[in-house]
Design an enzyme around this catalytic site. Structure first.
Site, mmCIF file in Angstrom:
data_model
loop_
_atom_site.group_PDB
_atom_site.id
_atom_site.type_symbol
_atom_site.label_atom_id
_atom_site.label_comp_id
_atom_site.label_asym_id
_atom_site.label_seq_id
_atom_site.Cartn_x
_atom_site.Cartn_y
_atom_site.Cartn_z
ATOM 1 N N ARG A 1 -26.999 -1.581 -22.650
ATOM 2 C CA ARG A 1 -27.653 -0.970 -23.807
ATOM 3 C C ARG A 1 -28.586 -1.957 -24.499
ATOM 4 N NH1 ARG A 1 -22.512 1.250 -27.035
ATOM 5 N NH2 ARG A 1 -21.453 -0.305 -25.739
ATOM 6 N N CYS B 1 -24.513 -5.922 -26.471
ATOM 7 C CA CYS B 1 -23.766 -4.665 -26.597
ATOM 8 C C CYS B 1 -22.358 -4.900 -26.054
ATOM 9 C CB CYS B 1 -24.495 -3.516 -25.903
ATOM 10 S SG CYS B 1 -24.860 -3.791 -24.154
#
Length: 286
Positions: A249, A244
């Site tokens: 994430r 990410c």
């Protein structure tokens, strides 16, 4: 939402329900850990007995762009009162985005007896379960950890270069605007952290949040396979790298692919776009 055991996950034991957590609040062999993006949430009210693990203060080296070392993890584990055999249950805000990140770091030190509370903080609150502002009184433990093992579930820049050279599969879990290079961060955040936008060549794009339902719980295995296998063609038997912007994430997607869909070899590239988009000479697609 259906019972966790009926959703077809490869490893359903990696998830526990809010009801399970409520039943184990006084279990000495269980430690509940809250980890959030928003540092104001824990002091405003948390699951009774839960301790806070702050991703910046507790998991990262204060100087180097890296995680804490063996002695640092042992000190953290001692402070939150766990032993190697303790079942640790993580939960937090943003559909457990930061909870999976904390779990991933714990697993770098071999603490695999870890779980995620399905639905996270949102589901606990929406069910009107008890919250407290009282910090638990924890007796420090003596925790002996192995050296951090970055070889199995963590990817580094040179490894990613070799992976794309071999046409290996990657999944970019950022927003479509970040993937296209239009933005350098999610909508609503400062657009900073990299001097170039775009994505790593060959990566498919599945925003991390697509794996979660509106109540923060994980989608069932059939729905997840439709996203990751059918839409972007990931093969569970092939090595996969998720990334990410800074690796948080993508830890959520790492958890989904590894534990819910049973992929055999998934690595989280925590250098992610802040490293790739700032490095001289690395290939970028838009």
């Amino acid at each position: 939402m259906s019972d966790i055991s009926s959703r077809g996950y490869a490893n359903p034991d990696k998830l526990v329900s809010t009801a399970w957590v409520a039943e184990h609040l006084n279990d000495n062999n269980v430690r509940v850990i809250e980890s959030n993006e928003d540092p104001l949430l824990y002091p405003s009210g948390h699951v009774p007995g839960a301790v806070e693990v702050d991703w910046v203060k507790d998991l990262n080296d204060p100087l180097r762009r890296d995680y804490l070392d063996k002695s640092g993890f042992e000190a953290l584990a001692s402070r939150i009162g766990i032993q190697p055999e303790t079942t640790v249950v993580f939960y937090g805000d943003k559909s457990n985005w930061w909870a999976t990140y904390a779990l991933w770091v714990f697993e770098l030190f071999g603490h695999s007896n870890s779980r995620i509370m399905d639905g996270g903080r949102l589901k606990w609150v929406e069910e009107e379960r008890e919250l407290t502002r009282e910090k638990p009184s924890i007796s420090p433990t003596s925790y002996s950890a192995p050296e951090r093992d970055d070889s199995q579930i963590r990817a580094f820049r040179d490894g990613v270069l070799a992976h794309i050279g071999a046409e290996g599969q990657l999944v970019d879990v950022r927003s479509p605007a970040e993937f296209s290079g239009e933005k350098l961060h999610m909508e609503g955040y400062p657009q900073e952290g990299a001097v170039r936008g775009g994505h790593i060549p060959g990566a498919g794009n599945v925003p991390w949040s697509r794996a979660a339902n509106e109540d923060g719980t994980f989608k069932n295995a059939a729905d997840l396979r439709a996203i990751y296998l059918d839409e972007i063609g990931l093969d569970p038997s092939e090595p996969t790298i998720a990334y990410c912007r800074i690796g948080e994430r993508s830890s959520h997607t790492w958890f989904v692919l590894t534990n819910l869909l049973g992929f055999g070899d998934v690595r989280n590239y925590d250098g992610s776009w802040t490293e790739w988009g700032n490095s001289v000479g690395l290939p970028i697609e838009k």
